[in-house]
Design a protein around this motif. Structure first.
Motif, PDB file in Angstrom:
ATOM      1  N   VAL A 201      12.868 -37.181   3.041  1.00 55.50           N
ATOM      2  CA  VAL A 201      12.140 -37.739   4.342  1.00 55.50           C
ATOM      3  C   VAL A 201      11.218 -36.790   4.912  1.00 55.50           C
ATOM      4  O   VAL A 201      10.148 -37.074   5.222  1.00 55.50           O
ATOM      5  N   GLY A 202      11.927 -35.759   5.149  1.00 57.37           N
ATOM      6  CA  GLY A 202      11.059 -34.661   6.046  1.00 57.37           C
ATOM      7  C   GLY A 202       9.816 -33.999   5.101  1.00 57.37           C
ATOM      8  O   GLY A 202       8.786 -33.929   5.801  1.00 57.37           O
TER       9      GLY A 202
ATOM     10  N   ILE B  62      17.503 -36.477   4.242  1.00 52.78           N
ATOM     11  CA  ILE B  62      16.661 -35.850   5.519  1.00 52.78           C
ATOM     12  C   ILE B  62      15.699 -35.049   4.672  1.00 52.78           C
ATOM     13  O   ILE B  62      14.469 -34.527   5.604  1.00 52.78           O
TER      14      ILE B  62
ATOM     15  N   GLN C 262       9.400 -40.556   9.971  1.00 54.79           N
ATOM     16  CA  GLN C 262      10.741 -40.108   9.515  1.00 54.79           C
ATOM     17  C   GLN C 262      11.808 -41.233   9.969  1.00 54.79           C
ATOM     18  O   GLN C 262      12.940 -41.297   9.279  1.00 54.79           O
TER      19      GLN C 262
ATOM     20  N   PRO D 263       6.906 -37.224   6.557  1.00 58.22           N
ATOM     21  CA  PRO D 263       6.872 -36.631   7.803  1.00 58.22           C
ATOM     22  C   PRO D 263       6.266 -37.297   9.085  1.00 58.22           C
ATOM     23  O   PRO D 263       6.635 -37.125  10.253  1.00 58.22           O
TER      24      PRO D 263
END
Length: 826
Positions: free
Chosen positions: A457-458, A454, A465, A462
């Motif tokens: 990925v964030g 997470i 996601q 962005p």
């Protein structure tokens, strides 16, 4: 004078054997492992009529061939351990199928008692069983029981207690193999001339096993026969002659005769009240095993297991954690106290050890729920149905239908835990598939890995996601399946595997006592094994992170910083009451200890205003000056102490980082840099990944600092700066990093559980080594290969996904030999 009876409990799976064992022995039992294997050995005791009975619960098995580890263990025990009597538990509602094992036990010339268990189920299905017919046909004492309700307990205990008095003799039953009898007789005559073999096992039984071409029987004869060449020539001649005359192998003929005899005996003893009526089990199977509804219901069961064992169990674990922390805090009070800038080695080692133990004990709530739910599914009879439905897919990759549950618990999608996943592998009956499952379950997405994904990925995807999370959530299973197949074809190819035999037992309602008993048994085994193994592994990891330590120049530098911070603190509190209390290092550490005690007390009172207020009152009365320094945010003493505490924590953290960098593991990180650079990792990344072996959760925090990822989740460039060797991280690098984490070796807790599950340090080390190599290769392929092709991180991600999916399909398409030897009399 009391007598001792050594009894064995034998029976097929789902015959209620374990229920009978618990009924007879109660709480006087313990669980271990048979020497050299991972099969559980359960032993119980009871006293009856001046006799002390030791009862061994043998592994549930359908036959006594040498296909599986369980079959070999059960057969070897009967042959080599010389039990006084064998209590053969059979499912009265499935008499014909269960008598197949009974026939083989009777051929071993040992005293046998036949227990018709689950007689209540048989009656509900409309069956009446004539015990006298069974006793006449088989020549053995026969009793009836209902283990769940305790029916038959006293009769069974009485029979076993007097087995040593000669009341239970050798069975008079003799299986008639028809046209094969002359060959059996001739081989038996040759075996009678072999004194070593004659002393080890019944010669007629061995002659039959040799004609079946049983691998272990052949090995036994070859090792101990004085005239093996003559015996082997006769054996081969008898097999060939029989096959030429009757166009069937002796092994198949033996199996058919056993089935025919079992059917004849069952038909003679069994009377059906409602012939042709469809049973309740069949009607339920029409729904649960339906081609469409079956998989949907199974998915709902999987979700429920995951939700209850992992999610709800995790909440219970969070409730247990404060108590474990308090226990550790209490025990650490007996250790030498750390100084302002010094911690005794014994304190460091003991704290590390206790933290490692706590990291494993915190899983107990999850394990208890898991084991209880598995016991319910086992008793109800649903687990075999799940395995049956999924085996068709899993067997293509060298796995087993029962491998599904470990993968689900490990995090087949996201948010699982490999520790209970590996523990659940005990339900996989096939040795090769069990090892393949144990070695691939850690590749699933545990909670700690999910947090790491997470974060990346964030920060780097962005705008995509959902797609990136779908990729990492599914790529692990897509990679794990072909990896399991490769392992099955290479390092595991010599391990035993058996043909897939799956019984659909009658559905039963589980009892609370049976479920709780098995759950507690398995929890206790887990605790004992973990506490013995964690000592060795935790000490080794601690030493690798601790030594050789920080050099003198760095030590002096940290010491100067600490003394400067201490001087500022003393200056800031010069005109406060605290100055009169801090006259030495011991006084200062007393203040730190006061704050630690206060915070622990406040944490214990969390959510209770009255209790929290009482804590404040108690600590203020205990030491008003120290209390002001740790509680009154407006006071000079609080501000000075808070600044000193944070500065000391930073210096300790930097020193610990320097120690790790300079440690054996740190040196390993530098050694790996020439290779890891192709994955975009410098030595700092290597050190962070290696050190996170103790706990995956630390990887997220480490990389946030290392990559400059703020609390808002945005990437702001390398926090360490280019001058310190930090490199800008691109989405391509982040993709490589996620794949490396997906294949990264299991955490310390999982590695220990792998050792527990396999009973082998070799497999524990292999479980660490092979994912390291595969993870680095995958990361290098994405980072270097994608860079050479000019792919972005997003493009490289899905290119790799397509290649992995194609490889999985290819490996699943290849034919796989299901078992390591020719069938011999199923």
């Amino acid at each position: 004078m009391s007598t001792r009876v050594y009894a064995a409990l034998a029976g097929q799976p789902n015959s209620g054997k374990s229920t009978i064992f618990n009924m007879l022995t109660g709480a006087r039992q313990f669980v271990a492992n048979y020497p050299g294997v991972t099969v559980e050995k359960k032993v119980g005791y009871f006293s009856q009529d001046s006799a002390k009975v030791e009862l061994v619960d043998l592994p549930g098995t359908y036959s006594l061939t040498s296909y599986s580890m369980e079959e070999r263990v059960a057969r070897d025990f009967v042959l080599n351990d010389d039990p006084t009597v064998v209590l053969n538990v059979v499912d009265a509602s499935n008499l014909r199928r269960n008598l197949y094992l009974t026939m083989q036990l009777l051929e071993m010339d040992i005293p046998v008692v036949l227990d018709l268990n689950m007689i209540d189920v048989a009656k509900k299905k409309g069956y009446e069983i004539d015990k006298e017919v069974l006793e006449e046909e088989l020549g053995v004492k026969t009793v009836t029981s209902d283990g769940k309700r305790g029916v038959g307990r006293e009769e069974l205990r009485h029979i076993l207690a007097h087995a040593g008095d000669g009341q239970i003799g050798l069975p008079s039953f003799r299986m008639d193999y028809g046209p094969l009898e002359p060959a059996i007789g001739r081989l038996q005559n040759l075996l009678e001339l072999e004194p070593e073999l004659k002393s080890r096992c019944p010669t007629r039984w061995l002659a039959i096993k040799l004609l079946e071409d049983d691998e272990r029987a052949v090995s036994l004869a070859k090792e101990h026969a004085l005239q093996w060449s003559e015996l082997e020539n006769s054996l081969v001649g008898e097999r060939q002659a029989f096959e030429a005359d009757f166009t069937i192998r002796p092994a198949q003929h033996i199996a058919f005769r056993r089935h025919e005899t079992a059917e004849r005996v069952a038909k003679a003893a069994l009377k059906a009240k409602y012939p042709g009526r469809r049973s309740l089990t069949d009607r339920i199977d029409g729904v649960l095993c339906h081609r469409v509804a079956g998989p949907i219901i199974m998915c709902a069961v999987f979700y429920s297991l995951f939700e209850l064992a992992v999610s709800q169990g995790g909440r219970l674990a969070a409730m247990v954690t404060p108590y474990l922390s308090q226990a550790q805090f209490f025990l650490e009070g007996f250790l030498p106290a750390p100084g302002y800038m010094h911690e005794p080695l014994i304190t460091s080692l003991a704290s590390w050890f206790m933290t490692s133990v706590s990291a494993l004990l915190v899983y107990i709530p999850q394990f208890f729920i898991l084991f209880a739910l598995i016991a319910i599914l086992e008793d109800v009879g649903y687990l075999p149905r799940m395995a049956f439905m999924l085996d068709r897919i899993f067997k293509r990759f060298g796995l087993h239908g029962n491998s599904t549950l470990p993968f689900i618990l490990g995090g087949i999608y996201v948010g699982g835990c490999a520790v209970p996943g590996v523990m659940a592998c005990r339900a996989v009956p096939d040795e090769r598939a069990r090892l393949a499952t144990i070695l691939t379950v850690p590749l699933m997405n545990c909670l700690a890995k999910t947090a790491f994904y997470i974060m990346l990925v964030g920060a780097f995807f962005p705008n995509n996601q959902a797609g990136a999370m779908f990729f990492i959530s599914t790529i692990t299973l897509i990679m794990a399946l072909p990896i399991a197949r490769v392992l099955s074809l290479t390092v595991l190819k010599t391990h035993e595997t058996a043909p897939f035999i799956m019984e659909m037992p009658t559905y039963h309602l589980p009892t609370v006592r049976a479920v709780l008993t098995r759950a507690f048994e398995r929890i206790w085994v887990y605790i004992k094994k973990v506490l013995t193994i964690v000592a060795a592994v935790a000490v080794v990891i601690w030493a690798l992170l601790q030594f050789p330590g920080v050099d003198q120049a760095k030590t002096d530098h940290f010491q100067q910083q600490a003394q400067a911070a201490l001087a500022k603190f003393e200056k800031a509190i010069a005109k406060t009451p605290l100055a009169k209390r801090i006259n030495s290092e011991d006084d200062l550490m007393a203040l730190f200890a006061f704050r630690a005690d206060y915070r622990a007390a406040k944490a214990a009172a969390a959510g209770d205003r009255a209790a929290s207020k009482a804590v404040n009152t108690r600590f203020k009365a205990m030491d008003p000056v120290f209390f002001e320094a740790v509680k009154n945010r407006r006071s000079k003493s609080y501000k000075a102490f808070n600044k000193l505490r944070k500065t000391r924590a930073r210096i300790w953290r930097e020193r610990q980082g320097e120690r790790i960098n300079n440690s054996i593991l740190g040196k390993m990180g530098m050694v790996l840099e020439p290779i890891s650079q192709f994955a975009g990792f410098d030595w700092r990344v290597n050190v962070a990944m290696i050190s996170s072996f103790a706990a995956r959760e630390s990887a997220t925090a480490t990389f946030k600092v290392l990559y400059g990822i703020g609390n808002d989740g945005k990437y702001a460039g390398p926090a360490m700066g280019d001058s310190a060797g930090g490199k800008p991280i691109t989405p391509l690098n982040a993709t490589a990093l996620m794949l490396f984490m997906a294949l990264f070796p299991p955490c310390l807790a999982t590695i220990i559980i792998v050792r527990v599950a396999t009973q082998s340090y070799r497999w524990m080390l292999f479980a660490f080594a092979y994912p390291s190599i595969l993870g680095m290769l995958a990361a290098c392929l994405v980072y270097t290969g994608g860079g050479a092709l000019g792919l972005s991180g997003w493009e490289a991600m899905w290119t790799y996904y397509g290649l992995a999916l194609a490889f999985a399909v290819f490996m699943g398409w290849l034919p796989l030999k299901r078992y390591s030897s020719n069938p011999k009399g199923a």
